[in-house]
Design a protein around this motif. Structure first.
Motif, PDB file in Angstrom:
ATOM      1  N   GLN A 130       0.831  -1.203   0.000  1.00 33.54           N
ATOM      2  CA  GLN A 130       0.000   0.000   0.000  1.00 33.54           C
ATOM      3  C   GLN A 130       0.865   1.252   0.000  1.00 33.54           C
ATOM      4  OE1 GLN A 130      -3.742   0.110   2.269  1.00 33.54           O
ATOM      5  NE2 GLN A 130      -2.873   1.824   3.420  1.00 33.54           N
ATOM      6  N   VAL A 131       0.482   2.205  -0.847  1.00 33.02           N
ATOM      7  CA  VAL A 131       1.170   3.495  -0.929  1.00 33.02           C
ATOM      8  C   VAL A 131       0.380   4.508  -0.108  1.00 33.02           C
ATOM      9  CG1 VAL A 131       1.964   5.334  -2.452  1.00 33.02           C
ATOM     10  CG2 VAL A 131       2.086   2.948  -3.199  1.00 33.02           C
ATOM     11  N   ASN A 132       1.057   5.127   0.846  1.00 30.76           N
ATOM     12  CA  ASN A 132       0.441   6.130   1.702  1.00 30.76           C
ATOM     13  C   ASN A 132       1.222   7.440   1.611  1.00 30.76           C
ATOM     14  OD1 ASN A 132      -1.281   4.002   3.329  1.00 30.76           O
ATOM     15  ND2 ASN A 132       0.821   3.291   3.475  1.00 30.76           N
ATOM     16  N   VAL A 133       0.576   8.520   2.002  1.00 32.12           N
ATOM     17  CA  VAL A 133       1.233   9.821   2.028  1.00 32.12           C
ATOM     18  C   VAL A 133       1.106  10.407   3.428  1.00 32.12           C
ATOM     19  CG1 VAL A 133       1.247  12.164   1.096  1.00 32.12           C
ATOM     20  CG2 VAL A 133       0.755  10.240  -0.406  1.00 32.12           C
ATOM     21  N   HIS A 134       2.219  10.917   3.922  1.00 33.90           N
ATOM     22  CA  HIS A 134       2.214  11.574   5.238  1.00 33.90           C
ATOM     23  C   HIS A 134       1.722  13.009   5.067  1.00 33.90           C
ATOM     24  CE1 HIS A 134       4.217  13.750   8.651  1.00 33.90           C
ATOM     25  NE2 HIS A 134       3.669  12.735   9.296  1.00 33.90           N
TER      26      HIS A 134
END
Length: 481
Positions: A387-391
């Protein structure tokens, strides 16, 4: 004559039993099979092993799932994000190895591994060119993180206002995956040519490779079969803060050495994860009638430093550790605040699941696994799930961030899966049958020994019974009247 036959049968039975037990204890035939497997698992031109490694026959599918944000205005005011999973958008993945060269007298092999993706509409939920997703505006967030507390901060804010950029954006699935020209990045590109004006999660990754790999062929040891020793001309990475974390360990996950045991760890280097990781034995099963060992990522791989202190090397900058189940890879993604995890934050710290409404982690859907035949080391079934997440966080310098809470915001996840084709499975079953026949020879000998033993007992009993019987003349009195 009867006694001679009896003795012969008895000796033969005992000999066969002793021989079978000796062969089993010494593992003679198992050693023969193991030796043949070891000798056959080498990358050499013209062999089936090399052909399968160069162009794997089983089809690979890449499925993309996106998280569509449904309450963007409320999130900017500090509310919990509510996301809806949309997908899959499925692509057939072609990944032949090209420009293959043998090095160091055949002990090493170098190759490129370009990947090409072809959309599969019948395996997808919609049209990626048409379907729209509301998600984090990654170029804007990245630009804000780049320039905050720098002389370019004011200029960035002006550009954001000029282009009417916000913290969230609406783009098609195709744009988010394969790229679109972003006006903000295009402006920054004028001053910093190294910044790509095109943004996409898989931009410039369709029909391209991720660098040259150098593998060990397995010529010197079967344990080194297809193990990576160099990537992009380097023997180690440079992103992390410790030597152990920068090591390139294992294979690329498509092949492994034969004779795998339940007790060993399976190492994989993944350029997507920007690191090496290891998997441990989970369970035994079968795929297409072939026995397998299932390996899954160890819980120690993405554990918090309090559980696994060795993971401190992955905290960049030093001491900045996001928590269990999440990896900050911004250092290898041009500074973009990208964080990786398992889909739906499976096995991650519960706080990540609780921060996002719509997360439902499940083992059967979100766990990465490999089903490997232990004798040959061939992968029969696998699923790499990431999974690609963004902070995202509130940045007082930029009004676009509003009052948003600090979040690890999920954007999308992938399920890269492979299942052995029937033709390959049939060949493998034939190979395993031959191996079973060879390793079963001691049991055949033992069975023959038991049969002859039973015959010996029957003959012995009959012989004894015949000796006990007497004629009427023998039973008559010695003195007759």
């Amino acid at each position: 004559m009867k006694s001679l036959c009896l003795v012969t049968v008895g000796v033969l039975a005992m000999t066969l039993l002793i021989a079978s037990i000796s062969l089993l204890v010494a593992h003679v035939f198992q050693t023969v099979v193991d030796l043949q497997v070891k000798q056959g698992t080498v990358l050499k031109n013209g062999t089936e092993t090399f052909e399968a490694w160069e162009d794997p026959p089983p089809p690979v599918y890449m499925q993309f799932y996106f998280f569509n944000l449904t309450n963007p205005l409320e999130v900017l005011q500090g509310a919990t994000p509510l996301v809806e999973e949309i997908g899959p958008y499925t692509y057939r993945e072609y990944r032949p190895r090209v420009h293959v060269q043998f090095l160091d007298n055949g002990t090493k092999v170098s190759a490129l591994n370009p990947k090409t993706y072809v959309f599969e509409p019948e395996k997808s939920v919609g049209d990626p060119e048409v379907d729209l997703i509301r998600t984090v505006n990654i170029p804007a967030v990245t630009a804000m993180e780049w320039t905050r507390s720098t002389p370019l901060q004011f200029a960035t804010e002006v550009l954001l206002l000029l282009y009417q950029e916000s913290l969230f954006t609406v783009r098609s699935v195709h744009e988010l995956l394969w790229g679109y020209r972003d006006r903000l990045l295009a402006t920054i590109h004028v001053l910093h040519p190294e910044i790509d004006p095109v943004f996409g999660l898989f931009s410039k990754m369709n029909g391209t490779d991720d660098g040259e790999y150098v593998f060990l062929s397995g010529e010197t040891s079967y344990l080194n079969f297809s193990r990576i020793v160099e990537w992009k001309g380097k023997e180690s990475l440079s992103w992390w803060t410790t030597e152990a974390c920068n090591m390139i360990n294992g294979t690329d996950g498509t092949s492994f050495h034969p004779l795998i045991s339940k007790d060993e760890n399976i190492y994989i280097f993944s350029s997507d994860f920007c690191r090496s990781l290891f998997l441990v034995y989970d369970s035994s099963g079968a795929v297409a009638g072939v026995p397998t060992f299932r390996f899954v990522p160890s819980s120690m791989v993405f554990a918090n430093t309090s559980v696994n202190p060795a993971n401190a090397g992955f905290c960049v900058p030093a001491g900045n550790c996001p928590g269990t189940g999440v990896l900050n890879v911004s250092v290898c993604k041009q500074g973009a605040p990208i964080f990786l995890s398992a889909p739906h934050f499976y096995q991650a710290d519960p706080k990540f699941v609780e921060d996002i409404e719509g997360m439902h982690p499940r083992k059967e859907y979100h766990e990465t696994f490999l089903d490997i035949n232990p004798l040959t080391g061939l992968v029969l079934q696998a699923a790499k799930r990431m999974q690609v997440n963004v902070h995202v966080r509130k940045l007082p310098e930029f009004i676009e961030t509003g009052n948003i809470r600090t979040l690890i915001f999920p954007v999308m996840y992938i399920n890269e899966s492979v299942l052995i084709d029937e033709a390959s499975a049939s060949k493998l079953r034939h190979v395993l049958l031959e191996a079973s026949v060879v390793t079963g020879i001691p049991f055949v000998i033992m069975a023959l020994g038991i049969v002859f033993g039973v015959v010996f007992i029957v003959l012995a009993c009959r012989s004894q019974g015949t000796n006990e019987e007497s004629t009427e003349e023998e039973r008559s009195p010695l003195i007759r009247t």
